[in-house]
Design an enzyme around this catalytic site. Structure first.
Site, short mmCIF file in Angstrom:
data_model
loop_
_atom_site.label_atom_id
_atom_site.label_comp_id
_atom_site.label_asym_id
_atom_site.label_seq_id
_atom_site.Cartn_x
_atom_site.Cartn_y
_atom_site.Cartn_z
N ASP A 284 0.87 -1.17 0.00
CA ASP A 284 0.00 0.00 0.00
C ASP A 284 0.91 1.23 0.00
O ASP A 284 2.11 1.11 0.27
CB ASP A 284 -0.87 -0.04 1.27
N ASP B 224 -0.26 5.13 0.87
CA ASP B 224 -0.53 6.16 1.88
C ASP B 224 -0.60 5.55 3.27
O ASP B 224 -1.40 4.64 3.54
CB ASP B 224 -1.85 6.87 1.54
N GLY C 260 -10.05 7.11 -1.12
CA GLY C 260 -10.18 7.77 -2.42
C GLY C 260 -10.56 9.23 -2.23
O GLY C 260 -11.52 9.55 -1.53
N THR D 144 -2.91 0.57 -4.38
CA THR D 144 -3.29 1.77 -3.64
C THR D 144 -4.56 2.40 -4.18
O THR D 144 -4.95 2.16 -5.32
CB THR D 144 -2.15 2.82 -3.68
N THR D 145 -5.14 3.21 -3.33
CA THR D 145 -6.35 3.93 -3.69
C THR D 145 -6.02 5.28 -4.32
O THR D 145 -6.85 5.86 -5.02
CB THR D 145 -7.16 4.14 -2.39
N THR D 146 -4.83 5.78 -4.07
CA THR D 146 -4.53 7.14 -4.52
C THR D 146 -4.30 7.18 -6.04
O THR D 146 -4.15 6.16 -6.71
CB THR D 146 -3.32 7.73 -3.74
N ASN E 37 0.39 10.33 -8.16
CA ASN E 37 0.86 10.57 -6.79
C ASN E 37 1.85 9.48 -6.37
O ASN E 37 2.80 9.75 -5.63
CB ASN E 37 -0.30 10.56 -5.81
C1 XBP Z 1 -5.37 6.18 0.46
C2 XBP Z 1 -6.47 7.07 0.27
C3 XBP Z 1 -6.35 8.13 -0.72
C4 XBP Z 1 -5.56 9.34 -0.33
C5 XBP Z 1 -5.84 10.44 -1.30
O1 XBP Z 1 -5.86 4.94 0.97
O2 XBP Z 1 -7.50 6.92 0.85
O3 XBP Z 1 -7.64 8.59 -0.91
O4 XBP Z 1 -5.99 9.80 0.96
O5 XBP Z 1 -5.52 10.10 -2.61
P1 XBP Z 1 -4.97 3.60 0.90
P2 XBP Z 1 -6.38 10.65 -3.85
O6 XBP Z 1 -3.69 3.92 1.62
O7 XBP Z 1 -5.78 2.58 1.64
O8 XBP Z 1 -4.78 3.24 -0.53
O9 XBP Z 1 -6.89 12.00 -3.48
O10 XBP Z 1 -5.40 10.68 -4.99
O11 XBP Z 1 -7.51 9.68 -4.07
MG MG Z 2 -2.99 3.12 3.45
#
Ligand code: XBP
Ligand code: MG
Length: 262
Positions: A10, A12, A53, A123-125, A129
């Protein structure tokens, strides 16, 4: 016995503490740029992290905190535009180099490279990024060290849905038992577990209170020889830092646990 073939990271909260001083600041800058007086304070942002997200998080905030808000365009396109601004601000923050990798991350990634263990990102981002974080905090060519970078809208549903992990396994043509996922949150753990991937948690300030039932091991971080990790849940381990030998033993523990589950 399952042989470790891949680490799936993952981003973030796991590779780096990006949320409080990265994403949160970028959202607030985008709000100001859009002429909005919204401010996501540290605690409020912790609550909003329940929804993974960025676009989904803005939509959730509108429903729960700004019910009377009327966007100037179709809601989804308005949110997408606001989020595009947020991504630009986040990229700018990363270029400033203010977000370092968490303890042990660089060491483990380098060890995996040296040992020929395959690596992927789930990852969700937003994809850019991930690339920017890897390039600025790890090494300029490091995005290419990851065979698959599965991110953001590349899948239909974000974590806790399992889509992103299904995508990675399919792209790598690997069974879940041959992989170890490294996550920091309940949402990420649920996503990995639904696909049957043994999961190590390295928690952080925002996820300390999460329910990590089902994780093979919960640590405060991956640790370094001179900065030992602490075991938060799971079998206590006499080591200072998480390495590939421990990763292999977690896979064996994961297999033993799933066999003992009725
Ligand atoms: C990461 C997130 C993302 C970031 C923001 O979750 O929830 O939404 O906070 O990224 P994880 P974006 O670590 O579980 O993947 O604004 O680019 O979506
Ligand atoms: Mg995370």
């Amino acid at each position: 016995m399952s042989q470790l073939q891949a680490l799936i990271f993952d981003v973030d909260g796991t590779l780096a503490d990006t949320e409080r001083d990265g994403h949160r600041i970028a959202f607030n800058r985008a709000f100001r740029e859009a002429g909005l007086d919204w401010e996501w304070a540290v605690d409020l942002y912790g609550e909003l992290l329940e929804v993974a997200g960025g676009k989904e998080r803005i939509q959730h905030y509108l429903k729960t905190h700004q019910a009377d808000f009327q966007p100037t365009a179709d809601l989804n396109s308005w949110v997408a535009e606001l989020h595009r601004m947020k991504t630009q601000h986040y990229q700018q923050l990363l270029q400033e180099g203010i977000i370092p990798l968490r303890p042990g991350v660089q060491r483990l990634i380098q060890a995996a490279r040296a040992a020929g263990i395959r690596m992927a990102i789930a990852t969700t981002t937003t994809p850019e990024n991930v690339t920017a974080l890897l390039e600025t905090a790890l090494a300029p060519d490091s995005p290419s060290w990851f065979e698959v970078i599965a991110a953001g809208d590349m899948v239909a549903a974000k974590k806790p849905a399992p889509d992103v992990y299904h995508y990675v396994l399919q792209a790598m043509d690997l069974p879940p038992q041959a992989c170890l996922a490294i996550e920091d949150s309940y949402q990420g753990l649920q996503a990995a577990l639904q696909v049957g991937i043994p999961t190590l948690i390295t928690l952080n300030d925002y996820t300390r209170h999460h329910d990590f039932t089902g994780a093979v091991l919960v640590l405060d971080h991956l640790g370094e020889p001179d900065q030992p990790f602490q075991t938060i849940a799971g079998q206590s381990i006499a080591a200072s830092h998480f390495d590939l030998v421990l990763a292999q033993s977690l896979l064996e523990m994961g297999a033993a646990n799933s066999q003992s589950t009725p």
